[in-house]
Design an enzyme around this catalytic site. Sequence first.
Site, PDB file in Angstrom:
ATOM      1  N   LYS A 183       0.838  -1.192   0.000  1.00 12.77           N
ATOM      2  CA  LYS A 183       0.000   0.000   0.000  1.00 12.77           C
ATOM      3  C   LYS A 183       0.873   1.242   0.000  1.00 12.77           C
ATOM      4  O   LYS A 183       1.579   1.531   0.965  1.00 12.77           O
ATOM      5  CB  LYS A 183      -0.916   0.055   1.216  1.00 12.77           C
ATOM      6  CG  LYS A 183      -1.952   1.175   1.043  1.00 12.77           C
ATOM      7  CD  LYS A 183      -2.574   1.637   2.333  1.00 12.77           C
ATOM      8  CE  LYS A 183      -1.755   2.668   3.075  1.00 12.77           C
ATOM      9  NZ  LYS A 183      -1.778   4.020   2.497  1.00 12.77           N
ATOM     10  N   GLU A 257      10.284   0.511  10.352  1.00  9.39           N
ATOM     11  CA  GLU A 257      11.279   1.574  10.176  1.00  9.39           C
ATOM     12  C   GLU A 257      10.536   2.861  10.464  1.00  9.39           C
ATOM     13  O   GLU A 257       9.702   3.292   9.690  1.00  9.39           O
ATOM     14  CB  GLU A 257      11.834   1.518   8.760  1.00  9.39           C
ATOM     15  CG  GLU A 257      13.203   2.145   8.642  1.00  9.39           C
ATOM     16  CD  GLU A 257      13.123   3.588   8.252  1.00  9.39           C
ATOM     17  OE1 GLU A 257      12.974   4.433   9.170  1.00  9.39           O
ATOM     18  OE2 GLU A 257      13.176   3.881   7.054  1.00  9.39           O
ATOM     19  N   CYS A 291      13.210  10.369   7.615  1.00  9.77           N
ATOM     20  CA  CYS A 291      13.175   9.849   8.984  1.00  9.77           C
ATOM     21  C   CYS A 291      14.546   9.927   9.633  1.00  9.77           C
ATOM     22  O   CYS A 291      14.658  10.076  10.833  1.00  9.77           O
ATOM     23  CB  CYS A 291      12.654   8.424   8.993  1.00  9.77           C
ATOM     24  SG  CYS A 291      13.363   7.423   7.698  1.00  9.77           S
ATOM     25  N   GLU A 388       9.881  14.826  16.389  1.00  8.08           N
ATOM     26  CA  GLU A 388      10.247  14.778  14.981  1.00  8.08           C
ATOM     27  C   GLU A 388       9.388  15.783  14.220  1.00  8.08           C
ATOM     28  O   GLU A 388       8.161  15.690  14.234  1.00  8.08           O
ATOM     29  CB  GLU A 388      10.017  13.367  14.433  1.00  8.08           C
ATOM     30  CG  GLU A 388      10.517  13.206  13.020  1.00  8.08           C
ATOM     31  CD  GLU A 388      10.353  11.783  12.494  1.00  8.08           C
ATOM     32  OE1 GLU A 388       9.356  11.130  12.856  1.00  8.08           O
ATOM     33  OE2 GLU A 388      11.212  11.343  11.722  1.00  8.08           O
TER      34      GLU A 388
END
Lengths: 481, 291, 337
Positions: A183, A257, A291, A388
């Site tokens: 997806k 991840e 990331c 983040e």
Amino acid sequence: MAVFEYAPAPESRSIVDIAPSYGLFVDGEFVDGSGEPMKTVNPATEEVLSEVAVGTEADVDRAVKAARRAFTRVWGPMRPADRGKYLFRIARLLQERAREFAVLESLDNGKPIRESRDVDVPLAAAHFFYHAGWADKLAHAGLGPDPRPLGVAGQVIPWNFPLLMLAWKIAPALATGNTVVLKPAETTPLTALLFAEVCRQADLPPGVVNIVTGAGETGRAVVEHADVDKVAFTGSTEVGRSIARAVAGTRKKLTLELGGKAANIVFDDAPIDQAVEGIVQGIFFNQGHVCCAGSRLLVQENVHDEVIAALQRRIGTLRVGDPLDKNTDIGAINSAEQLARIRELSDVGEAEGATRWQPACELPDRGFWFPPTVFTDVSPAHRIARDEVFGPVLSVLTFRTPDEAVAKANNTTYGLSAGIWSEKGSRILAIADRLRAGVVWANTFNQFDPTSPFGGYKQSGYGREGGRHGLAAYLMGADSE
Amino acid sequence: MISNERLTVRKTYKLYLGGAFPRSESGRTYEVTDARGAFLANAARASRKDARDAVVAARAAFGKWSAATAYNRGQVLYRVAEVMEGRHAQFCEEVAAGEGLSTGRARAAVDAAIDRWVWYAGWTDKLAAVLGSANPVAGPYFDFSLPEPTGVVAVLAPQRSSLLGLVSVLAPVVASGNTAVVVTSHERPLPAVTLGEVLATSDVPGGVVNLLTGDAAELGPWLAEHDDVDAIDLTGAPPERAMEFEREAAGSIKRVLRPPAGGEPDWTADPGLTRMRTFLETKTVWHPKGF
Amino acid sequence: MTHVLDPHALTAETPPRREPPTPYADVTRSESAFRAFLHGLPGVDQVGASSRVAMLGTRSIKTTSKAWAIDTAISMVDLTTLEGSDTPGKVRALAAKARRPDPTDPGCPPVAAVCVYGDLAGVAKEALAGTGINVAAVATAFPSGRASRAVKLADVRDAVAQGADEIDMVIDRGAFLAGRYLDVFDEIVAVKEACARPDGAAPAHLKVILETGELVTLDAVRRASWLAMLAGGDFIKTSTGKISPAATLPVCLVMLEAVRDFRAATGRHVGVKPAGGIRTTKDAIKHLVLVNETAGADWLTPDRFRIGASSLLNDLLLQRQKLRTGHYSGPDHVSVD
């Protein structure tokens, strides 16, 4: 012309042919989705690029069944060397159609064409080429004498590197004999759908790769499907948690991840000009939608002013704007939602007492834009030092000794990556040893390669992608299951 | 009744925590019986606060233990085997009583447990070579990957195999440099306490191994939820609770080793690398190559 | 009409050591202080520098900005002939080319300078009289620099006396690589003095050739750049063109960083001149982009940036014609000199 202004140098859009609507790619065919279709927009202009099908649970079920059939009848029993040949074909097709993929990626994602052309697409092809070679050599991978595929892999990928993350997921899964239901991210489905066409051009047997577009619900259906043997996810830590919960108690193998808040540590003996480049590359590459972005600059206090001055001067030369312009360094923020988050966290940073600096730069009127931003006077307790941001926002902190640098670098719940800048080899190795992060870039940053394992410590996730290590995520054998 | 036989001095079975042998902070104990139900001892019943203290001790010990040379860790683990050998008879008695084994089978289990330490002692300085790699990236960089310990690992030890099973889950955790908080077999905790006495006298730094006697069902959730625990081995979790523990572990993205399908495995089989792999991270380091 | 050296040139005295500009006045107080200063400059990571120039090499310069860049590049060319076979005729031909690079287009700018050996400086001066185009003469026992200091200084004085506007000297690479930094420094200072004119007119501009192909590492390039700037060089120049590799983009990057940082510290502008190996318009434009994004727009003038080249000019002219006419042309449409 008084100064050297670069005239617009737009990459031609005509190389891509975007259909007005796209279906799901299931069992080798494009089929309608059962959900209400969604629109995908160009974040640089807010123009609707296409309408894309949304897969429901029933659609996902069809895709998983197709993947299962392909696994048991075709892909599983196939000679490994032949599986490898299909992957080599895919790698070549990606190279042949590289420009098309690059333009489409920049249109759908907002990233500069320079990056999609020079990083995303070539690396995606390289991942297929690398893993193709593994297909008939798995017994030599150090994962036991008879490593076997898991079955059907359900994979959910993010919007920051749509094609590259697809390659990171699909290439190892296929090389190890698994079949895939993938997806793509809600806001960036187009290159995955173009990839489906590549699978057809490669004559990949139907059902080996299935692409089911949609949003969170579709992803949930993939992750929770009872006949999925393996779940691989790249995305936020928050979603990662919920996936780990959903997978609990099943026999599904899981790799995650997730997010990061990497420290980029600059010592006073660093090669300053390259360190400044590395800081820029670390946080402004892909608009900071990375990331492993070096979002926390830890600079030794005795060179702080010098480094910040050099950094600001360098940031002043960054070119923000049209992602298709070959000279653009920073493109558009991927979505209105992400832009809102970046704005919110930046405002919090200012409210908490950090000093915001942005270069003078004109932003386009339409689309989602955020200028490169540096926060100084950041303290470790500030949210911009901990959360983040996933945008072009750098937080600068200082340290005085190597011990303090390590302590501050590790003072995060994340552990994906880190950077070290120093000309002293022994210091680099000692610091690298003590950093709790899966990837440590010394005197460089944001380098990726299919041969090099990538993945996090702590709440940045588990499992590795790339290299010999990455294969383990898709195999069971004496030593990996 | 008066006898001329010497009255034995019985042992008080306590926790092994941070290198010391405290009672449970809760003051609780529970009765441990042999396989036929006869009283053996009162074991400390560790509480959530003991678990919390054990995590603190394990975290404190992690820095030095993980930074010790692999050669040094290998020697320490081998020392454990040496010291265990000296207590062979005691272990045999405790295993036989707790597990209801014949003398011969108990002896075999103890032999295997000692040999397992030896096996893992030999692994410490091979892991990086076997699991690491130099990665031939397409650019002027030296790029290498090395295994590193995950951190603090909570271990719910097997319920049936009280010594061989315990060593089989504990040794792979500490061999690679992790520190461990172990919940022992609930009903058969005595060999674990004796093992703690061995560890305390075999150069294993305090806090590297923490042994909590008690109930995995009670302590499991606290360890699974604990944000400063990096990984959890659910081998000895109550089967009906394992899924719940795994869900709780997801909160801090713990590495989870699920209980083996089909119940406790045959601990005498070749362990392979899976257990060590599960509690290892891979760190990849890049550095440019230039003049 | 062979030129004869002025016999007095050899006997002139070597001037005393001159202090570098503030805030660096004391760095040359001793060999060890100077060494500590030069070795204390930040290191250069070669891979990082290379990837930076590779990224800048992808800049796409089109249409109006390309036209501007070509004209700017032409105006920065030091049109060069440095052959043993050079003759007055060759130099005059080059001078003619320098004045009107494209005879078909009076709008084409002239080059910055003509660069020749010292014995031909007078010929060049005469041929370029009244054009505003400078005469640059290589000196100091170019290209090796292996001669006694007195000979080198005589070489310089002679070229200056012949009317050279600019002196392109070579540093003593042997001394540099052996760590005798003050020797190299003193020699540059002496050459700078020798650039003065007896009549008090403006002295010749001094370009200091580092010969980076012999220094090899970028760390050495950075140190040599600073050394030359501290000694009073008006320009730092990559190469003689006689050693391979000559000008490379990473070397030029490091030198541009050096002049940028030197300006920030002292307020003095030093120019940069890559020389040798730049043959195509594409190469030249890459250099201009490098200047623009490293030292900044301030350096995009012939006073601060030069390109030492011979064949480059014709390629620039061909590209210029293409932009002007809209179609491609060939080598017969530019002059062979």
